[in-house]
Scaffold this motif. Structure first.
Motif, PDB file in Angstrom:
ATOM      1  N   ILE A 160       0.853  -1.189   0.000  1.00 24.68           N
ATOM      2  CA  ILE A 160       0.000   0.000   0.000  1.00 24.68           C
ATOM      3  C   ILE A 160       0.888   1.238   0.000  1.00 24.68           C
ATOM      4  O   ILE A 160       1.875   1.317   0.735  1.00 24.68           O
ATOM      5  N   ASN A 161       0.538   2.217  -0.831  1.00 19.92           N
ATOM      6  CA  ASN A 161       1.327   3.441  -0.910  1.00 19.92           C
ATOM      7  C   ASN A 161       0.422   4.611  -1.286  1.00 19.92           C
ATOM      8  O   ASN A 161      -0.798   4.450  -1.419  1.00 19.92           O
ATOM      9  N   ALA A 162       1.029   5.780  -1.463  1.00 19.75           N
ATOM     10  CA  ALA A 162       0.249   6.992  -1.746  1.00 19.75           C
ATOM     11  C   ALA A 162      -0.522   6.885  -3.059  1.00 19.75           C
ATOM     12  O   ALA A 162      -1.565   7.528  -3.225  1.00 19.75           O
ATOM     13  N   LYS A 163      -0.032   6.075  -3.995  1.00 21.85           N
ATOM     14  CA  LYS A 163      -0.673   5.975  -5.305  1.00 21.85           C
ATOM     15  C   LYS A 163      -1.910   5.081  -5.293  1.00 21.85           C
ATOM     16  O   LYS A 163      -2.835   5.295  -6.079  1.00 21.85           O
ATOM     17  N   ASN A 164      -1.943   4.077  -4.417  1.00 14.82           N
ATOM     18  CA  ASN A 164      -3.080   3.143  -4.450  1.00 14.82           C
ATOM     19  C   ASN A 164      -3.921   3.147  -3.181  1.00 14.82           C
ATOM     20  O   ASN A 164      -4.885   2.392  -3.084  1.00 14.82           O
ATOM     21  N   VAL A 165      -3.567   3.998  -2.207  1.00 10.65           N
ATOM     22  CA  VAL A 165      -4.285   3.985  -0.921  1.00 10.65           C
ATOM     23  C   VAL A 165      -5.784   4.201  -1.102  1.00 10.65           C
ATOM     24  O   VAL A 165      -6.607   3.525  -0.462  1.00 10.65           O
ATOM     25  N   ASN A 166      -6.168   5.110  -1.987  1.00  7.09           N
ATOM     26  CA  ASN A 166      -7.592   5.393  -2.159  1.00  7.09           C
ATOM     27  C   ASN A 166      -8.312   4.326  -2.979  1.00  7.09           C
ATOM     28  O   ASN A 166      -9.546   4.213  -2.893  1.00  7.09           O
ATOM     29  N   ASP A 167      -7.575   3.540  -3.760  1.00  3.50           N
ATOM     30  CA  ASP A 167      -8.197   2.394  -4.428  1.00  3.50           C
ATOM     31  C   ASP A 167      -8.697   1.400  -3.378  1.00  3.50           C
ATOM     32  O   ASP A 167      -9.785   0.820  -3.513  1.00  3.50           O
ATOM     33  N   TYR A 168      -7.904   1.222  -2.337  1.00  2.00           N
ATOM     34  CA  TYR A 168      -8.291   0.311  -1.257  1.00  2.00           C
ATOM     35  C   TYR A 168      -9.418   0.909  -0.412  1.00  2.00           C
ATOM     36  O   TYR A 168     -10.447   0.267  -0.170  1.00  2.00           O
ATOM     37  N   LEU A 169      -9.223   2.133   0.059  1.00  5.16           N
ATOM     38  CA  LEU A 169     -10.183   2.724   0.992  1.00  5.16           C
ATOM     39  C   LEU A 169     -11.522   3.048   0.334  1.00  5.16           C
ATOM     40  O   LEU A 169     -12.512   3.286   1.035  1.00  5.16           O
ATOM     41  N   ALA A 170     -11.581   3.048  -0.985  1.00  2.00           N
ATOM     42  CA  ALA A 170     -12.854   3.306  -1.668  1.00  2.00           C
ATOM     43  C   ALA A 170     -13.813   2.120  -1.555  1.00  2.00           C
ATOM     44  O   ALA A 170     -15.019   2.273  -1.771  1.00  2.00           O
ATOM     45  N   TYR A 171     -13.283   0.940  -1.220  1.00  2.00           N
ATOM     46  CA  TYR A 171     -14.128  -0.250  -1.069  1.00  2.00           C
ATOM     47  C   TYR A 171     -14.603  -0.317   0.381  1.00  2.00           C
ATOM     48  O   TYR A 171     -13.796  -0.415   1.308  1.00  2.00           O
ATOM     49  N   ASP A 172     -15.909  -0.285   0.586  1.00  2.00           N
ATOM     50  CA  ASP A 172     -16.476  -0.120   1.924  1.00  2.00           C
ATOM     51  C   ASP A 172     -16.072  -1.203   2.910  1.00  2.00           C
ATOM     52  O   ASP A 172     -16.008  -0.950   4.114  1.00  2.00           O
ATOM     53  N   GLN A 173     -15.797  -2.418   2.455  1.00  2.00           N
ATOM     54  CA  GLN A 173     -15.446  -3.487   3.392  1.00  2.00           C
ATOM     55  C   GLN A 173     -13.985  -3.411   3.847  1.00  2.00           C
ATOM     56  O   GLN A 173     -13.580  -4.137   4.750  1.00  2.00           O
ATOM     57  N   MET A 182       4.837   6.740   4.841  1.00 10.98           N
ATOM     58  CA  MET A 182       4.904   8.033   5.504  1.00 10.98           C
ATOM     59  C   MET A 182       5.907   8.035   6.659  1.00 10.98           C
ATOM     60  O   MET A 182       6.136   9.072   7.282  1.00 10.98           O
ATOM     61  N   CYS A 183       6.511   6.885   6.945  1.00 10.02           N
ATOM     62  CA  CYS A 183       7.494   6.823   8.038  1.00 10.02           C
ATOM     63  C   CYS A 183       8.531   5.753   7.707  1.00 10.02           C
ATOM     64  O   CYS A 183       8.688   4.773   8.440  1.00 10.02           O
ATOM     65  N   LYS A 184       9.241   5.947   6.613  1.00 10.89           N
ATOM     66  CA  LYS A 184      10.200   4.960   6.138  1.00 10.89           C
ATOM     67  C   LYS A 184      11.344   4.783   7.140  1.00 10.89           C
ATOM     68  O   LYS A 184      11.702   5.698   7.887  1.00 10.89           O
TER      69      LYS A 184
END
Length: 320
Positions: A160-173, A182-184
Motif C-alpha cells: 500500500i502506498n500513496a498511489k493506491n491507498v484510495n483504491d483500497y479505501l474506496a471499497y467499503d469493506q 509516511m514513516c520509512k
C-alpha cells in the motif's frame, strides 16, 4: 462496531513500524500525532517492540497502539500487557486467535483466502488483516470475496502506498490500510521527525481528497434565482438546469437556491472521499461540526455541516 475498530476506521491509515531502538519510540509517535496519524502497528520483528509499546502507552497516551507480527500466545500476552489495543498477525493461527479473543482482546489475523477469512470470522474476529495485499490480488481479490463474505472487514497491508491507498479505501469493506510510506525506516534512523510529520499530513490529505464541490447562493424567490442563474450562465458560458428547490449552473458548480437556505449568503460544498474520516481528521485540526446535521445512508455518513459560517457561507462536507 468495536470502538477500537471504529477508531482505526476513522484514522484510516495505520503506520506500520519496526523500531530499532526504544529511543525512537516517543519522538516518532509524537511526529505521527503531529501529522494527523495518532496510531501505529508496532511489529514484534525487533527485540525492543514490547518496551516501545509500553513507553509509548505511558508517554503518548493519545496514540492508538497495535502490536504486529505477533506469532505466539506469549507475544500476544506481552503486547496486551504493555498497552496494545489490538493484535495483528501475518497469518491465521486459530490457537493464537482464540487466545486473544478469550482474553478480551481484538485480534486481526492475517488472511489471504476465503477459507482463512471464514474460519477467523467463525472464531469471532470482527476485523481481518489482508496480507500481503498487492501480492494476493489487491482490491479486486477482496471485491470477489466480499460478495460472499458480506460482513467481513479488512485492514490491508503489503504494497500500500500513496498511489493506491484510495483504491483500497474506496471499497467499503476495507476499513483501513497499513503502510510505511509516511514513516520509512531511513527517516526513522535519521531522526527526521519533521519530515515524517510532513509526510503524514500529505498522506492524510491524499486520503481525504478534499476538493470544492459547488457554491450555493441564496436567493429570495424563484424570480431572483432564475435571474442569478441566467446571469452566471451567460457570463461563464454554462448551462442552466432548473430543479425543484434550486437551479444548477454548469456541471453543478453553482447551486442557486429558490429560497434562503442554510448560511447567510448560501453554502459551500466540499467533496471528500470519506465524510466520517474527514470529520475525524478536520476535528483534530480544530474544525467544529454540527453533528445533528449529519446525513447517513446505509450506515455511512454522506454529508455534514460545519458548525460555523465562513464569510456568511455555511460549509458542508459531501461524499464524492
Amino acid at each position: 462496531m468495536n470502538p477500537v475498530v471504529e477508531r482505526v476506521y476513522e484514522i484510516g491509515i495505520i503506520p506500520v513500524i519496526a523500531f530499532n531502538s526504544v529511543d525512537e519510540a516517543v519522538p516518532l509517535c509524537k511526529a505521527l500525532v503531529a501529522g494527523g496519524l495518532p496510531a501505529a502497528e508496532v511489529t514484534f520483528r525487533t527485540a525492543c517492540a514490547e518496551e516501545c509499546i509500553k513507553k509509548i502507552h505511558d508517554e503518548v497516551p493519545e496514540m492508538l497502539l497495535g502490536a504486529g507480527t505477533v506469532l505466539t500466545e506469549d507475544q500476544a500476552d506481552r503486547a496486551m500487557a504493555a498497552g496494545a489495543s489490538f493484535i495483528v498477525a501475518p497469518g491465521f493461527d486459530p490457537n493464537v486467535t482464540k487466545h486473544v479473543i478469550d482474553k478480551g482482546g481484538l485480534m486481526m489475523p492475517g488472511t489471504c483466502s476465503a477459507g482463512e477469512m471464514q474460519q477467523a470470522m467463525n472464531l469471532g474476529c470482527e476485523a481481518l488483516k489482508f496480507f500481503p495485499a498487492e501480492a494476493n490480488g489487491g482490491v479486486a481479490m477482496l471485491k470477489n470475496i466480499g460478495g460472499a463474505l458480506k460482513t467481513a472487514k479488512w485492514m490491508c497491508t503489503g504494497g500500500i502506498n500513496a498511489k493506491n491507498v484510495n483504491d483500497y479505501l474506496a471499497y467499503d469493506q476495507i476499513f483501513a490500510v497499513g503502510g510505511t510510506w509516511m514513516c520509512k525506516s531511513d527517516k526513522i534512523k535519521a531522526g527526521a521527525w519533521d519530515e515524517i510529520t510532513a509526510m503524514c499530513k500529505e498522506a492524510v490529505d491524499t486520503m481525504l481528497g478534499l476538493e470544492l464541490g459547488h457554491i450555493g447562493i441564496n436567493c429570495a424567490d424563484d424570480t431572483e434565482a432564475m435571474k442569478t442563474a441566467e446571469t452566471l450562465g451567460s457570463l461563464l458560458s454554462m448551462a442552466v438546469k432548473p430543479g425543484n428547490s434550486s437551479i444548477f449552473v454548469g456541471n453543478k458548480e453553482f447551486e442557486i437556491m429558490k429560497k434562503p437556505g442554510r448560511g447567510t449568503h448560501g453554502h459551500i460544498a466540499i467533496k471528500t472521499n470519506n465524510v466520517d474520516r474527514a470529520i475525524y481528521h478536520l476535528s483534530n485540526r480544530g474544525v467544529k461540526f454540527d453533528l445533528d446535521s449529519k446525513v447517513v445512508k446505509n450506515g455511512k455518513t454522506t454529508a455534514v455541516y460545519m458548525a460555523d459560517e465562513l464569510a456568511g457561507f455555511a460549509i458542508h462536507l459531501v461524499q464524492k
